[in-house]
Design an enzyme around this catalytic site. Structure first.
Site, PDB file in Angstrom:
ATOM      1  N   GLU A  34       0.835  -1.214   0.000  1.00  0.00           N
ATOM      2  CA  GLU A  34       0.000   0.000   0.000  1.00  0.00           C
ATOM      3  C   GLU A  34       0.863   1.255   0.000  1.00  0.00           C
ATOM      4  O   GLU A  34       0.546   2.234  -0.662  1.00  0.00           O
ATOM      5  CB  GLU A  34      -0.957   0.000   1.193  1.00  0.00           C
ATOM      6  CG  GLU A  34      -2.113  -0.987   1.065  1.00  0.00           C
ATOM      7  CD  GLU A  34      -3.062  -0.654  -0.085  1.00  0.00           C
ATOM      8  OE1 GLU A  34      -3.042   0.474  -0.584  1.00  0.00           O
ATOM      9  OE2 GLU A  34      -3.819  -1.544  -0.489  1.00  0.00           O
ATOM     10  N   TYR A 117      -5.861   6.678   4.573  1.00  0.00           N
ATOM     11  CA  TYR A 117      -6.129   5.702   3.503  1.00  0.00           C
ATOM     12  C   TYR A 117      -5.390   4.389   3.779  1.00  0.00           C
ATOM     13  O   TYR A 117      -5.975   3.305   3.732  1.00  0.00           O
ATOM     14  CB  TYR A 117      -5.720   6.261   2.119  1.00  0.00           C
ATOM     15  CG  TYR A 117      -5.702   5.135   1.129  1.00  0.00           C
ATOM     16  CD1 TYR A 117      -6.887   4.657   0.590  1.00  0.00           C
ATOM     17  CD2 TYR A 117      -4.510   4.461   0.826  1.00  0.00           C
ATOM     18  CE1 TYR A 117      -6.900   3.551  -0.254  1.00  0.00           C
ATOM     19  CE2 TYR A 117      -4.506   3.364  -0.006  1.00  0.00           C
ATOM     20  CZ  TYR A 117      -5.701   2.918  -0.543  1.00  0.00           C
ATOM     21  OH  TYR A 117      -5.705   1.812  -1.349  1.00  0.00           O
ATOM     22  N   ASP A 135      -9.702   5.636  -2.549  1.00  0.00           N
ATOM     23  CA  ASP A 135      -8.554   6.253  -3.210  1.00  0.00           C
ATOM     24  C   ASP A 135      -9.058   7.000  -4.449  1.00  0.00           C
ATOM     25  O   ASP A 135     -10.267   7.124  -4.666  1.00  0.00           O
ATOM     26  CB  ASP A 135      -7.486   5.198  -3.548  1.00  0.00           C
ATOM     27  CG  ASP A 135      -7.936   4.236  -4.642  1.00  0.00           C
ATOM     28  OD1 ASP A 135      -9.110   4.329  -5.086  1.00  0.00           O
ATOM     29  OD2 ASP A 135      -7.122   3.401  -5.073  1.00  0.00           O
ATOM     30  N   CYS A 190     -13.250   2.344 -15.461  1.00  0.00           N
ATOM     31  CA  CYS A 190     -13.739   3.712 -15.279  1.00  0.00           C
ATOM     32  C   CYS A 190     -12.535   4.633 -15.097  1.00  0.00           C
ATOM     33  O   CYS A 190     -12.333   5.258 -14.067  1.00  0.00           O
ATOM     34  CB  CYS A 190     -14.670   3.784 -14.072  1.00  0.00           C
ATOM     35  SG  CYS A 190     -15.603   5.328 -14.026  1.00  0.00           S
ATOM     36  N   CYS A 197     -17.035   2.421 -20.877  1.00  0.00           N
ATOM     37  CA  CYS A 197     -18.389   2.110 -20.422  1.00  0.00           C
ATOM     38  C   CYS A 197     -18.951   0.854 -21.105  1.00  0.00           C
ATOM     39  O   CYS A 197     -19.763   0.138 -20.520  1.00  0.00           O
ATOM     40  CB  CYS A 197     -19.324   3.287 -20.670  1.00  0.00           C
ATOM     41  SG  CYS A 197     -18.755   4.815 -19.883  1.00  0.00           S
ATOM     42  N   CYS A 200     -18.269  -2.045 -18.950  1.00  0.00           N
ATOM     43  CA  CYS A 200     -18.425  -1.804 -17.510  1.00  0.00           C
ATOM     44  C   CYS A 200     -19.641  -2.537 -16.952  1.00  0.00           C
ATOM     45  O   CYS A 200     -20.729  -2.468 -17.532  1.00  0.00           O
ATOM     46  CB  CYS A 200     -18.572  -0.301 -17.257  1.00  0.00           C
ATOM     47  SG  CYS A 200     -18.760   0.069 -15.497  1.00  0.00           S
ATOM     48  N   CYS A 206     -25.367   3.200 -14.070  1.00  0.00           N
ATOM     49  CA  CYS A 206     -24.442   4.324 -13.854  1.00  0.00           C
ATOM     50  C   CYS A 206     -25.222   5.644 -13.933  1.00  0.00           C
ATOM     51  O   CYS A 206     -25.846   5.956 -14.950  1.00  0.00           O
ATOM     52  CB  CYS A 206     -23.340   4.284 -14.906  1.00  0.00           C
ATOM     53  SG  CYS A 206     -22.252   5.721 -14.807  1.00  0.00           S
TER      54      CYS A 206
HETATM   55  S1  SF4 Z   1     -20.565   3.094 -17.002  1.00  0.00           S
HETATM   56 FE1  SF4 Z   1     -20.209   4.651 -15.436  1.00  0.00          FE
HETATM   57  S2  SF4 Z   1     -19.003   3.607 -13.891  1.00  0.00           S
HETATM   58 FE2  SF4 Z   1     -18.896   2.386 -15.761  1.00  0.00          FE
HETATM   59  S3  SF4 Z   1     -17.058   3.110 -16.859  1.00  0.00           S
HETATM   60 FE3  SF4 Z   1     -18.780   4.275 -17.621  1.00  0.00          FE
HETATM   61  S4  SF4 Z   1     -18.781   6.107 -16.354  1.00  0.00           S
HETATM   62 FE4  SF4 Z   1     -17.561   4.604 -15.264  1.00  0.00          FE
END
Ligand code: SF4
Length: 289
Positions: A34, A117, A135, A190, A197, A200, A206
């Site tokens: 870390e 942190y 973070d 992200c 996205c 994701c 989102c």
């Molecule tokens: S969908 Fe939302 S959380 Fe996922 S990468 Fe895109 S902006 Fe980031």
């Protein structure tokens, strides 16, 4: 809608195989990793971490070595004050905790060089406790997926921690997976520029995508200052010279590392002030004993 189930499922499939995620990795290893990861990318940390833990597998092993050896072994990871802090933490763990990395956040926070942190990250990832850990990567995912913002805000414990807490499952083990997963999602998917996205797991929930990807309003957070020509570069060059030498480095040798005398003197004075360099211009400069 919480992001936890989708993140946990994605992380179990897609999380990188990194040393600190392997079974049996020690709490000491987690603390070292870390600290190394605070300002250094994963690819540069992994080989140095493995060498470090091979040489100093426990805090007592590091505490028994001179601080100069920790600084030398830090090599080119950057921000070498972290090596001195880790050495001081190893001494404190050995003296105050019988060589065992403490579990609770207040005891971890009391260690030299351990901030909020890092204390939370060790309590969660090494000891399995349930705490929010935020973070830069986590803050970015929370900003977009939960708050619907294009960019994260500046670090702010009063905003960051309750928000992450609201996303954590009650179960400790699952909360740990979600914490690691959100971090990984921010590191791999992200990302700051051009979030991916399309791959994701949070695309269908989102808040930022749902709001039509609104532009960021207001000033952007400052990114890291340029390295080339900076005092940081000069500090790094002086440290490299000292690490490579077993005897005090003479003034003319320090002069050879950088042509601008004022900048060189400023960098050297900063290193002395930080406890990373000792000596005088007449006797030469060396790493702290
Ligand atoms: S969908 Fe939302 S959380 Fe996922 S990468 Fe895109 S902006 Fe980031």
């Amino acid at each position: 809608m919480t992001i936890a189930p989708a993140v946990a499922a994605w992380f179990r499939e897609n999380g990188r195989d990194l040393p600190w995620r392997r079974p049996g990795f020690t709490a000491w290893g987690t603390l070292v990793s870390e600290v190394m990861l605070q300002q250094t990318p994963v690819v540069r940390v992994v080989p140095r971490l493995e060498q470090w833990l091979e040489r100093w597998p426990t805090p007592a092993d590091l505490a028994a070595s001179p601080a100069s050896e920790a600084v030398r072994a830090w090599d080119r990871l950057g921000y070498p004050r972290r090596a001195l802090a880790l050495h001081a933490a190893a001494v404190a763990i050995t003296e105050r905790h019988g060589g065992v990395v403490p579990e609770d956040v207040p005891s971890l926070l009391a260690l030299p060089g351990v901030g909020d942190y890092t204390a939370r990250a060790v309590a969660v990832f090494a000891h399995g406790h349930r705490h929010p850990v935020v973070d830069t990567n986590v803050r970015r995912v929370l900003a977009r997926a939960v708050e619907g913002l294009a960019e994260p805000w500046a670090p702010n414990a009063r905003r960051d921690l309750p928000l992450m807490e609201s996303q954590l499952p009650a179960d400790e083990a699952e909360a740990r997976v979600v914490s690691a997963g959100v971090m990984e999602l921010g590191a791999l998917v992200c990302v700051a520029r051009s979030p991916r996205c399309d791959v994701c797991p949070l695309l269908d929930r989102c808040a930022w995508v749902g709001a039509g990807r609104p532009e960021h309003v207001g000033p952007r957070l400052r990114t890291q200052a340029r390295f080339e020509g900076s005092d940081r570069q000069v500090r790094g060059l002086i440290m490299a010279e000292l690490r490579a030498s077993d005897v005090p480095v003479r003034a003319h040798e320090v002069e050879a590392v950088w042509p601008d005398a004022a900048q060189r003197e400023r960098a050297l004075a900063g290193l002395v002030r930080d406890g990373l360099v000792t000596g005088t211009a007449d006797e030469g400069w060396e790493l702290p004993s």
